[in-house]
Design an enzyme around this catalytic site. Structure first.
Site, PDB file in Angstrom:
ATOM      1  N   GLU A   1      -7.343   5.696  15.531  1.00 14.84           N
ATOM      2  CA  GLU A   1      -6.991   4.270  15.574  1.00 14.84           C
ATOM      3  C   GLU A   1      -6.186   3.992  16.825  1.00 14.84           C
ATOM      4  OE1 GLU A   1      -4.573   2.835  12.344  1.00 14.84           O
ATOM      5  OE2 GLU A   1      -5.782   3.826  10.821  1.00 14.84           O
TER       6      GLU A   1
ATOM      7  N   ARG B   1       0.852  -1.197   0.000  1.00  8.25           N
ATOM      8  CA  ARG B   1       0.000   0.000   0.000  1.00  8.25           C
ATOM      9  C   ARG B   1       0.884   1.243   0.000  1.00  8.25           C
ATOM     10  NH1 ARG B   1      -2.469   0.186   6.223  1.00  8.25           N
ATOM     11  NH2 ARG B   1      -0.457   0.154   7.278  1.00  8.25           N
TER      12      ARG B   1
ATOM     13  N   ASN C   1      -4.894   8.146   4.099  1.00  5.11           N
ATOM     14  CA  ASN C   1      -4.699   7.470   5.379  1.00  5.11           C
ATOM     15  C   ASN C   1      -3.250   7.611   5.803  1.00  5.11           C
ATOM     16  OD1 ASN C   1      -5.911   5.581   7.419  1.00  5.11           O
ATOM     17  ND2 ASN C   1      -4.130   4.371   6.832  1.00  5.11           N
ATOM     18  N   GLU C   2      -3.041   8.016   7.036  1.00  6.58           N
ATOM     19  CA  GLU C   2      -1.693   8.112   7.600  1.00  6.58           C
ATOM     20  C   GLU C   2      -0.681   8.571   6.547  1.00  6.58           C
ATOM     21  OE1 GLU C   2      -0.563   4.557   9.730  1.00  6.58           O
ATOM     22  OE2 GLU C   2      -1.677   5.211  11.491  1.00  6.58           O
TER      23      GLU C   2
ATOM     24  N   GLU D   1      -2.688  -8.315   7.687  1.00  9.30           N
ATOM     25  CA  GLU D   1      -3.098  -7.849   9.014  1.00  9.30           C
ATOM     26  C   GLU D   1      -4.021  -8.832   9.730  1.00  9.30           C
ATOM     27  OE1 GLU D   1      -2.312  -3.182   8.897  1.00  9.30           O
ATOM     28  OE2 GLU D   1      -4.243  -3.732   8.032  1.00  9.30           O
ATOM     29  N   LYS D   2      -3.987 -10.104   9.275  1.00  9.28           N
ATOM     30  CA  LYS D   2      -4.937 -11.057   9.868  1.00  9.28           C
ATOM     31  C   LYS D   2      -4.636 -11.357  11.328  1.00  9.28           C
ATOM     32  CE  LYS D   2      -2.556 -14.884   7.529  1.00  9.28           C
ATOM     33  NZ  LYS D   2      -1.629 -13.971   6.817  1.00  9.28           N
ATOM     34  N   PHE D   3      -3.400 -11.138  11.768  1.00  7.77           N
ATOM     35  CA  PHE D   3      -3.112 -11.373  13.186  1.00  7.77           C
ATOM     36  C   PHE D   3      -3.152 -10.094  14.017  1.00  7.77           C
ATOM     37  CE2 PHE D   3      -1.089 -15.149  11.194  1.00  7.77           C
ATOM     38  CZ  PHE D   3      -1.986 -16.081  11.722  1.00  7.77           C
ATOM     39  N   HIS D   4      -3.626  -9.016  13.418  1.00  5.85           N
ATOM     40  CA  HIS D   4      -3.806  -7.757  14.155  1.00  5.85           C
ATOM     41  C   HIS D   4      -5.157  -7.833  14.858  1.00  5.85           C
ATOM     42  CE1 HIS D   4      -4.204  -3.489  14.995  1.00  5.85           C
ATOM     43  NE2 HIS D   4      -3.030  -3.239  14.444  1.00  5.85           N
TER      44      HIS D   4
HETATM   45  C1  GAL Z   1      -2.044   1.946  10.791  1.00  8.22           C
HETATM   46  C2  GAL Z   1      -2.886   1.991   9.545  1.00  8.22           C
HETATM   47  C3  GAL Z   1      -3.988   0.941   9.557  1.00  8.22           C
HETATM   48  C4  GAL Z   1      -3.460  -0.367  10.038  1.00  8.22           C
HETATM   49  C5  GAL Z   1      -2.823  -0.192  11.389  1.00  8.22           C
HETATM   50  C6  GAL Z   1      -2.302  -1.467  11.989  1.00  8.22           C
HETATM   51  O1  GAL Z   1      -0.788   2.433  10.527  1.00  8.22           O
HETATM   52  O2  GAL Z   1      -3.467   3.250   9.371  1.00  8.22           O
HETATM   53  O3  GAL Z   1      -4.501   0.830   8.255  1.00  8.22           O
HETATM   54  O4  GAL Z   1      -2.537  -0.862   9.131  1.00  8.22           O
HETATM   55  O5  GAL Z   1      -1.751   0.696  11.275  1.00  8.22           O
HETATM   56  O6  GAL Z   1      -1.724  -1.245  13.257  1.00  8.22           O
END
Ligand code: GAL
Length: 678
Positions: A318, A121, A159-160, A366-369
Site C-alpha cells: 500500500e 476496525r 491486515n496491518e 476513508e472517503k477523502f483518502h
Molecule cells: C492502512 C490500512 C488501509 C487504509 C490505509 C489508509 O493503514 O491498511 O486499510 O486504511 O491505511 O491510509
C-alpha cells in the site's frame, strides 16, 4: 504455538507477469455496474494484482454460519477472466457485529483497563481463543471456496497487524503473557533474576502473580515492560501463524503474507523476527505530507523493508496516489510525486507497486483518502498518472528479481529501539532512530545506498558498518560487530550503545560495556545535554566547530592505539574525546559520543566512506536520489530520481528504459530515469 506443515508454496513473483501493480480492492462498497467498469479501468491501467476482501467479513458471513460468497465469486471470476491476480484477504481485520455482541470478551483492553469498542476496525485481541476460533473459521471457508480459483496468487492474512492497537492488557492477554514468560524463563527464579525483582519488593512467587505492565503509580519494572513488548510482537505474529496454519493445510501451494508497516513510525513489532513466517515481505508506506524531506523518510522505510526481506525483492502493498485522510492536514501529492515515490520504492527493492485503494470510497471514514480511481473519475490528473505509472512499470519488467547494491550496513534492532526508549534513563531525549536517520540521510544525499541489518546478521559483505544507539547488545551481537572490524570493515559505534545486555542489566566496569575493548575507551559518567543545549567540537578536528546535542559523556581513552579525532570544548567536558578511532585487525572501530548536527554527520560520513573506499552509485547533480539494482548475471540498472526543481545531470551510460533510446545524461526536474547500464 500453531504448527505449520513444511510444504513450500509457490512464489508470488511467478504468478504475476512483470512488476506487480494494483491495490486494495473493496468491491463490496460498489454496485455491480461499477464493478464491471472497474475491470475495464484496471485493464486500461495495466493492473495485474489486487488485494481483495480485507474488510469484508461482515458481508461474507452476515449472520453466524450463513455465508454469502456469490458477490465475491463473481468478482474473482471477472478478475480471472481479465488476467488479474488476487492477493485474497482472510477478511479478519474487522470482526462482524454479531460476533462482538455474542463474545464481547474478544475486544482489546488498554493499559488503563479501557475496552475498545466496535464501530471502527481491528477490535479484537490476538490472544483471544474465541476470536482465533472464529477467525480460523472464516479463513478456512475462504480457503476452501477459492483454493482452486485461477485468480488466487497470494494470501493476504488479516491486515496491518498491530495497527491502531499494539499492546493488549486484558485478562486473556495476561494469561497468555504468563504462559509466554513460563516458556521463556522455565522457572520463576529465572524471571526474578532477569527482571531484577529484588528491587522495590517486586519479587514473584509464582507466574500466576504476574500481570501486564498496566497503568501504575510510577515507573514499571523495565524487564516486565521489555518482555511485554516482546510478548505483544510475538502474540500478533502467533495469531498470524494460527491463520497461516489453516491456509497451509487447505492451500499448501499458495504463498502467504501480511502487510507490515516498517518505517520510522512503527516501533512495537520486531519485523526481523516476523520475516521468518512470511513467504514474501509486504510493506505499507504513507508519506507524512508536512515533512519537507518526506522522500528521505520514504527511502528509510523502503531500505528497512529490504533489510527485513534480507535483500530479496519485496512488495509495496500500500501507498497512496495522493492525499490520505488521517493526518491533520491532508495535502495532495504534487504532479509527478506519485511516480517518483513508486519508483523510489522500486529502486530500493520493491517488485510490486500497490496502493490503498483501487476506487476512492464515497462513504465511510476513508472517503477523502486518495485512490487510483478518484471521485472525479477518469478525467483527472490522478487517473492519468496512474495509467502512466502502469505503462512505466511495464517498461521496467527487466528489473524484476534484481537486488539492490550496497556496501554500507546500518545495524537495526527493534529490541534496542524498545529498550533504549524505556523510562528512567539518563535522558528522555535519546531517541533510537535520531542519529541513525541522520546517517541514513547523509548517505542518501551522497547517493550511497545502505542496507539495514540485524545485529547478528552476516556483516562480511560490508565495508562500513554503523551501530547507532544499540543500547542493548547481546554478547553475540557485540562479537559479530567486533569481528566485522577485525575482518577489515570500518565500524562506527555511537553513544548509548552496548550499555546493557538482553535483560536490560547494565554491563559493569565502565561504559559502553559491550564495546569498551573494541573501541579502546571507557566512560565513567554520562553528561546528557538539556533541551536546546549544545556542545561545540574542538578546532582542528574532523568536525571542527560543529555542534553536538542531546548527549555527551566523559570518555577516556584507555588503549594506546586509539586516536582522538575530535574533542568537546567548554566546561565541564573541555578536551574530552568526542570522536575516536582505533585500528582493529584490518579495519577500524570509531566511537561517536554526541548527536552531531547535520553538517557534522555529513563531514564524518565523508571520512568514513573515504576510509571504507565506498563511493556514490554515480556522479550526479545534487538532489538526485541514486540507487542501483543488479542481477546475478551482471545486468545493472541505475535509478536516478530528480526530486529537485532543476534539470540534473547523471553520469551513466546505457539504455534509457523509460524514455527509450540511449540515456542522454539529463534527468529533467521532477522526473525519473532508469538506465540499463552498458
Ligand atoms: C492502512 C490500512 C488501509 C487504509 C490505509 C489508509 O493503514 O491498511 O486499510 O486504511 O491505511 O491510509
Amino acid at each position: 504455538m500453531p504448527t505449520l506443515s513444511s510444504s513450500s508454496p509457490a512464489s508470488v513473483w511467478d504468478s504475476v507477469d512483470g512488476i506487480a501493480f494494483g491495490g486494495d480492492y473493496n468491491p463490496e462498497q460498489w454496485p455491480r455496474d461499477v464493478r464491471l467498469e472497474d475491470i475495464e479501468l484496471m485493464k486500461e491501467a495495466g493492473v495485474n494484482l489486487l488485494s481483495v476482501g480485507i474488510f469484508s467479513w461482515g458481508l461474507l458471513e452476515p449472520r453466524e454460519g450463513e455465508y454469502d460468497f456469490e458477490w465475491l465469486d463473481e468478482v474473482m471470476d471477472n478478475l480471472a477472466a481479465a488476467g488479474i491476480k488476487v492477493a485474497l484477504a482472510t477478511a479478519t481485520a474487522a470482526p462482524p457485529a454479531w460476533l462482538v455482541r455474542k463474545h464481547p470478551e474478544i475486544l482489546p483492553v488498554t493499559e488503563d483497563g479501557t475496552v475498545l469498542e466496535r464501530g471502527s476496525r481491528r477490535h479484537y485481541s490476538p490472544s483471544s481463543a474465541v476470536y482465533r476460533r472464529y477467525a480460523a473459521g472464516i479463513t478456512r471457508s475462504l480457503a476452501e471456496r477459492y483454493k482452486s480459483h485461477p485468480a488466487l496468487a497470494l494470501w493476504h492474512v488479516d491486515n496491518e497487524l498491530g495497527c491502531h492497537v499494539t499492546a493488549f492488557y486484558g485478562e486473556e492477554d495476561a494469561a497468555a503473557f504468563r504462559r509466554w514468560l513460563e516458556r521463556r524463563y522455565g522457572s520463576i527464579e529465572e524471571l526474578n533474576e532477569a527482571w531484577g525483582t529484588a528491587f522495590w519488593s517486586q519479587h514473584y512467587d509464582t507466574f500466576e502473580e504476574i500481570i501486564p505492565p498496566r497503568l501504575a503509580p510510577t515507573s514499571l519494572n523495565p524487564g516486565q515492560q521489555l518482555d511485554f513488548m516482546r510478548f505483544n510482537s510475538w502474540a500478533l505474529k502467533d495469531y498470524y501463524r494460527s491463520l497461516l496454519a489453516v491456509l497451509r493445510e487447505v492451500t499448501p501451494g499458495i504463498p502467504a503474507t501480511t502487510n507490515l508497516m516498517a518505517s520510522s513510525a512503527t516501533k512495537l513489532l520486531d519485523y526481523f523476527d516476523w520475516a521468518k513466517d512470511l513467504d514474501v515481505i509486504a510493506n505499507d508506506h504513507y508519506l507524512v505530507a508536512a515533512d519537507p524531506e518526506r522522500e528521505i523518510e520514504l527511502a528509510f522505510s523502503a531500505d528497512l523493508t529490504r533489510g527485513i526481506a534480507s535483500g530479496s525483492p519485496w512488495m509495496l502493498m500500500e501507498h497512496s496516489t495522493s492525499a490520505v485522510n488521517w493526518q491533520p492536514h491532508n495535502r495532495p501529492k504534487m504532479p509527478g510525486e506519485m511516480l517518483r515515490n513508486s519508483l523510489a520504492h522500486m529502486a530500493r527493492g520493491a517488485d510490486a507497486v500497490m496502493f490503498f485503494q483501487w476506487r476512492q470510497s464515497k462513504s465511510g471514514s476513508e472517503k477523502f483518502h486518495s485512490a487510483m480511481v478518484p471521485h472525479g473519475g477518469r478525467n483527472t490528473r490522478i487517473w492519468r498518472e496512474v495509467v502512466e505509472l502502469g505503462s512505466v512499470l511495464g517498461r521496467l519488467a527487466p528489473v524484476k528479481g534484481s537486488r539492490v547494491e550496497s556496501r554500507v550496513a546500518i545495524v537495526f534492532d527493534y529490541e534496542s529501539w524498545w529498550a533504549s526508549e524505556l523510562d528512567s534513563h539518563p535522558s528522555q531525549d535519546v531517541r533510537y532512530l535520531e542519529l541513525m536517520r541522520g546517517f541514513h540521510r547523509a548517505m542518501y544525499l551522497r547517493g550511497v545506498t545502505i542496507d539495514f541489518v540485524n545485529p547478528a546478521a552476516d556483516l562480511s559483505g560490508y565495508d562500513l558498518v554503523l551501530v547507532c544507539t544499540l543500547y542493548s547488545a547481546t554478547d553475540a551481537a557485540a562479537a559479530n560487530i567486533a569481528a566485522a572490524a577485525e575482518a577489515g570493515a570500518t565500524v562506527l559505534v555511537s553513544y548509548f550503545s552496548g550499555i546493557v545486555d538482553e535483560h536490560d542489566h547494565v554491563r559493569l566496569g565502565g561504559y559502553p560495556g559491550a564495546f569498551r575493548e573494541l573501541l579502546g575507551i571507557r566512560t565513567e559518567e554520562f553528561h546528557p545535554l538539556l533541551p536546546g543545549e549544545s556542545v561545540t567540537l574542538g578546532s582542528g578536528s574532523l568536525v571542527a566547530g560543529r555542534k553536538g546535542s542531546v548527549w555527551s559523556e566523559h570518555v577516556q581513552v584507555v588503549d594506546g592505539t586509539t586516536e582522538v579525532l575530535a574533542s568537546f570544548t567548554g566546561y565541564p567536558l573541555d578536551g574530552v574525546p568526542a570522536v575516536t578511532r582505533r585500528p582493529v585487525g584490518t579495519g577500524s572501530a570509531w566511537y561517536l559520543a554526541t548527536l552531531l548536527d547535520a553538517e557534522g554527520i555529513d563531514a564524518l560520513v565523508g571520512r568514513l566512506l573515504n576510509e571504507a573506499g565506498v563511493v556514490a552509485s554515480a556522479e550526479a547533480s545534487a538532489g538526485v536520489e541514486l540507487v542501483r539494482r543488479s542481477h546475478a548475471d551482471g545486468r545493472r540498472f541505475l535509478f536516478a530520481i530528480n526530486h529537485g526543481s532543476r534539470d540534473a545531470t547523471v553520469k551513466v551510460d546505457g539504455e534509457d528504459l523509460l524514455g527509450g533510446g540511449r540515456f542522454g545524461g539529463v534527468v529533467p526536474a521532477g522526473a525519473v530515469a532508469v538506465v540499463a547500464e552498458d
